[in-house]
Structure formats: structure tokens, C-alpha cells
Motif scaffolding. Sequence first.
Motif, short mmCIF file in Angstrom:
data_model
loop_
_atom_site.label_atom_id
_atom_site.label_comp_id
_atom_site.label_asym_id
_atom_site.label_seq_id
_atom_site.Cartn_x
_atom_site.Cartn_y
_atom_site.Cartn_z
N GLN A 578 96.66 27.48 17.43
CA GLN A 578 95.29 27.33 18.39
C GLN A 578 95.02 28.82 18.77
O GLN A 578 95.74 29.32 19.39
N GLU A 580 93.44 29.91 21.11
CA GLU A 580 93.38 30.36 22.66
C GLU A 580 94.93 30.44 22.90
O GLU A 580 95.18 31.03 24.22
N ASP A 581 95.82 30.37 22.36
CA ASP A 581 97.43 30.50 22.35
C ASP A 581 98.01 31.67 21.92
O ASP A 581 98.86 31.88 21.45
N TYR A 603 90.42 27.87 30.61
CA TYR A 603 91.83 28.07 30.14
C TYR A 603 92.53 29.29 30.46
O TYR A 603 92.92 29.11 31.63
N GLY A 617 87.70 19.10 20.51
CA GLY A 617 88.70 18.92 21.32
C GLY A 617 89.54 20.27 21.69
O GLY A 617 89.59 21.07 21.12
N GLY A 618 90.09 20.19 22.82
CA GLY A 618 90.71 21.78 23.39
C GLY A 618 89.52 22.73 23.65
O GLY A 618 88.82 22.48 24.22
N TYR A 619 90.16 23.75 23.22
CA TYR A 619 89.28 25.29 23.38
C TYR A 619 89.14 25.81 22.02
O TYR A 619 89.74 25.57 21.15
N ASN A 620 88.11 26.58 22.15
CA ASN A 620 87.92 27.62 21.06
C ASN A 620 87.46 29.05 21.62
O ASN A 620 87.28 29.28 22.66
N ASN A 709 88.16 27.90 16.20
CA ASN A 709 88.99 26.76 16.95
C ASN A 709 90.46 26.90 16.56
O ASN A 709 91.30 27.19 17.59
N GLN A 710 90.93 26.99 15.24
CA GLN A 710 92.14 26.82 14.87
C GLN A 710 92.67 27.47 13.65
O GLN A 710 91.61 27.36 12.77
#
Length: 744
Positions: A578, A580-581, A603, A617-620, A709-710
Motif C-alpha cells: 500500500q 501510504e505505508d 492517514y 478503499g483505504g487510501y492513495n 493506490n497500491q
Amino acid sequence: MKKKSHITRLLLSALFALFYFSVGISQTLPYTLVNNSTYADNQIYIAIVGITGGHVWVDPVTGAVHEMNVSDNTVPGPIIDGNLGPGGNGLYADCFRPLSQIPNHVINIPQISGCRIFISFNSQLFLYFFGYSGSPSGYAAPNLSNPTDPNQGIKFEIIELTYNTLGLWCNTTRVDSYQYPLGLEVWGSGFYKKVGELKTHQEIISEWQATAPAEFQGLLDASTTTIHFPTKSSTFPQSLIQGYIDQIWSKYTGQQLVFNSGDAGTWRGSVSGSSFVFTRDSDGQVATIPGKPTTVEAMEASGVMASGAQWDLVVQAQIAAAINRHAIDLNLGSGVMQNFGNPAIYYQTWPYNWYAKFWHRTDISFEGYTYAFSFDDVFDQSATIHTPSPTNITITIGGFAGSVTPTEQTPYAGVIQIPGTVEMENYDNGGEGVAYHDADPTNQSNTYRFEGVDIEACSEGGYNIDWSVSGEWLEYTVNVASSGSYQMNARVASPGGGSFHVEMDGSNISGTVTVPNTGGWQNWQTVSTAVNLTSGQHIMRFFIDQQEFNTNYISFTQATQTQAPFGGTARAIPGTIQLEDYDTGGEGVAYHDNDASNNGGQYRTSEGVDIEACSEGGYNVGWIVAGEWLEYTVNVASTGTYNLDARVASTSGGSFHIEFNGADRTGVISVPNTGDWQSWQSVTASGISLNAGQQIMRIYMDGTDFNINQITFSSGTTTVPVTGVSISPTSMSLTVGGTQQLTA
């Protein structure tokens, strides 16, 4: 990562004209007024008007914000031919103050929309206030086309601005007239930009008189030394431009005009009746100019050139700008793509708006940027300055003529903070032998700053220093936050290598740093060394010891900073990462971001990476700018080849590549135009060769502007030892690990 690219500044201006704020907003910016004019401080008058929920004025002395009210109209003004003004009593607003009364020449102005800073000479201007809200509201501004206006004969200039939670937009303007030189400088978080005139008022008037064609000579009012916009003067022959407009409408009645508008795509259209109807290639969107414009409409952004919905306005702006610049080539055949975004073709074929050409001369306006007609912001030719994180503004009354002498050295982009990044093109002001030494007097690549230093566009975004010769140097004013050990990282490229060292206040802090052969002038690598720095402000000198190499930037990170996997565990490959991680460690350690704030506000809000909620879903990660990067600690399960699937979204496209332990493993991966910032598509790459074990993966943003995004890595072919291969003209055998696998 900075705000996504606009379609045109025309649309942004329209949006922010409607973006109102309430009175009482406490956040302010300091505007410093520098008097570089022939007028004394007590002969220069300042007023600030704008919108914060309703129409207000700001007291230049105290910074207090006041609602406009008819009771403010207490100053008697000139009565010309019986004109007693809107109030019928010859009274006008008491909102101007002499520069001599403004403490330290600094005005603190809050967030405000549609703001104008009026600067007048020898007299205040006479504005009339109607009120804060309701009808009528606002104020009556000077109208020089009205011979009974009380402001006739008063010289004045304007700074226009909007400042809100999305940042600052401001500019000087020559859209109605030129009356006196102005300079404008804006500093922000890692940002600096400068616009304005480079000559004195008398030099500008003399240059106009010596060079203006006969059709434009009459725009100069010799009695007031004001140069009026062409359509504001009865002396201008409007048939000059009208003839070109008529030819355009005539040609494309039977043919097709095709042009690329940049962010807004490619359009093609023809004249039907008197309307020019365009269709966008990408989605069939229709935009219309609802009639053949007059010269006034084309030059002033009015009538048929300022009507309709969003895409109508975009196309109208493009065509109006092309008319002013004579960028529509009538010699090209039907359907041939025209490039309106190439400044080299502007003002080359007669007729054109010579008034605009004059103000875009690089010896008149700094770097040629100015607002010389209403659509001058098309393809970013205007004097508009925007930054999402402004810190301070300087307005130089009288412009920049003589303001920096060859012996003066000042920070170019403000004092550069360490820890932080030193962009090499932002060396200090002061000129040859003071802020830099260059082996020749010209900028070989002719970009950014037109001094002797050789600067070119960089493949990583922004600019880099090139044509480096042994013995050359550059100086920067820096401020070191705290004493201690730092890691110095220089981004360099060279097909042959070289070396440099860095001095601080004359002391060599780095020793000789070797630049390797990176394989090309734009094949970038990082070279690092440890340095010890002392807190406080210093002069840093970057010294070329051995030619020849390019340098993009130098970053400094505190040695105490560490980088670790976000969440404490290396990301597994195969697997999904991901975006953002990214790792912990902060700016310049685990990531590099163009600005200091999280524009998405999601985030990891305390850091600079721009993260937003994702429709999948989640973050980008968004607001991406070329040259930015993110790092991840990964663990590759086994040596072999892998496939990559990245989820991306963009309205214009972009590109990125991925490095493992500093080596590019993917090459450039293109991001397509997916149609929207949250319309997600996969881009893929295969045959990515990776070694087993824990590594640092860096995703490097090569192009602007897209969202990610991922990224998912999946296994490709696993590498196993090959112990025997034999080939003959009629047969082939392959032995893997001692076992025969294939015969043919």
C-alpha cells in the motif's frame, strides 16, 4: 506533493472569485512594501479591499479588517464637470494611508478573496464604498474611460490576490494599462518566485517610444506617462486585429482547426453559421464560441469569448489567447494539429497584440512573465504566482531596476533550512563573482535564470545545473537548525564522472566527493557523505573540483534520523504494498515530497506526503510531482523474475520507475489518462529481476500528475542453476539441476 495540475488558471480564477470567507479570520500573511521609486514614502498611498464573506477593507497601518459601509465615505474628492460621485455629495472612502505611516512598511493581510492592493502616487485614489453585503455592495473603482471620474490624472497601480486554505494566488497586471513599474516576490515552503519590471519608469517610456509600431504609438498618454491597453484607447485601429479574426472565421467555415490545449485535451472544430463549434477527441465533449468575436471581445475576454459553461470558457480562452499572440497558423491545412503552447511562435506573424509582446520582453519583465491581456494565463505566460504554503510577500514599488547591485548577495529562495534540500538552481542573488563563478557569461541551456550559470530542465522534475567546469562554484544562504552530524546526499549524473566538495563559511566540510559514471547526463544517482554542521546561518559553497557532471540537488538529513519499515515489518514480495505505508524516517530519509504539508489531510497527517481517501478503499497517494519519491523496506522471498501490477488514476497521465537498493529494476512505467483522479486502472510490468533478501525499494515519480493506490508483485519465472546445455543443428538437450528436462 503539490496540488493537482489545473485545466487553466482561468477556471481557478472563476472558482476563487466565488470562494468567500468570513470576517475575523486570524491567519495572516506579511506583505513588505519596498520603495524603489522616485517618490518619497509620504507621496505613496496604499489601500486594500476584498471579500471575506462580504466586501471589506483592511487598514494598512493596523491590519484591522472593516466591513465596507457608506459611512466610510468621508474624504472630499475632485468634482469634474459636476460629477459628485455615487453618493451625490463628492465624498469617498477614507481607506488610503501613506506608506510613511505603515510600521516597518509591513502589512499583515488575512485570508481574503478578490483582493486588490491599490498603490497611488502624490494623492490617494477616490473609491466609493456601497456596503458589506446586499444590493448595492462593494465599491466603485477608478474608471479612466470616464472623463469625469475623480481619479483622472492620478497615477496608480494594483496587485491582485486571493489567499485561502488552498494557498495564495497573486499577480501584477497590465490588462488595463501600465502606469508605473512594480515588482512582486513570494516565498513559501521551499518556494520562491519573482515577477515584475526590470527598468525604471522613464526607461520603459523611452523604450516604448523608440520601438512601438505606428498603430500602437498612440497608446502612450504623454501627459500622464500612462500606456493604455489597445482597446482602451481611441487611437488604436481595431481593424488591425479584426482582419485576422475575420480570416480565421472564413478559413474554418470550410476547414477544421485542431489544437492541443494541454491539460484540457485536443479539440477540433469548424465554423457553423457564425459559431465556432469544437469537439474534444478524448470524450466527445462539445465547446462553442457562439459568434465571431469583435476585437474588443477577443482582447478583453468579454462577450462571446466569456460565455457559456466550463468547457466553452476553456476553448474561448485558448482561441482568444491564440488571436492575441497570432498563434493560429492560417497556412496549415485542414485538420493539421496546431501547437498553441509553444512560446517561440508567439508574436511572430503580423498582426498581433504588440502591447502584449512589449511587456513579455525579457529586458522589460523578469523572465518575460506578465499579465498583458485577459487570457495571458493560457499556457502559463502570465505574472500569476501560486503556492499552497506562502510565508511572506514583498512588493517592490518602482520595480527591480537597480535594486540588486553586482556587489549585493541575498538569498534567492529565502534562507534554505537544514535539514532540508538545496535545489542547485536556487543559488543566491548577487551575480558573477559574488554568488557564483561560471566559466562563461551565458546560460548555455537558457532556462530558469538567465545569468551565467548553466541551468537545464531535469528529467527528475524542475531544473539541474549542467556544463560544470573545474573551478566553478555556487553559493547558498542556509540555516542549520542544530549542531551535529548530518548525511549529505547529492543527486548527480554524468557519462564520465567528476568530483566536488562543499564548504561552509569557507571551511571544507565534505572533503572530495567522487561523482561516478552514471551512464548519461540524465541518469541520476545519489552520492553521500557524512558532514558535521554548526547551528545558525551560514554561506554554503558548492565547488566543482573536476569536470564534468550535472547536479540536481543536495539534501541534508540528521544522522540521528533512522529509517524503518512502517509498522515494523518489511513488506513481503510477492505481495501487495500500500503506497501510504512508506517507511518511517521523514522528509529526505523515507520520502521526498515537494511541500511540507499533507494536501489530502489523511492517514499520516503530521508528514508531508499527500494522502487521501481512495474510492477503492483505504487510501492513495496523490498530488504527485516529478522528482518526488517514497521508500519501503521489502523482503524478496527468492531470487527470480517478478510481475508488477500498479493501481493508478490520472486525468492527464504520468510515469514512474522503481529502484531496489538504488538500481532501477523496472524502467519507466507510463501512467495513462484514466479519465478521473479516482478512476482506477492497472499498469503492469513483467520480467523484473530481483535478488532474494531484505532491500530498500524506492518508487520514483518521473512525471506529474497522477495518483497511486497500491503495487502488487507476483512471481514470474524462478531462476535455477543450469548445469548443462548442448545444441546441435538437429537436436537440443537441456539439463537442469542434474536432471534432463527437455530434448528436441
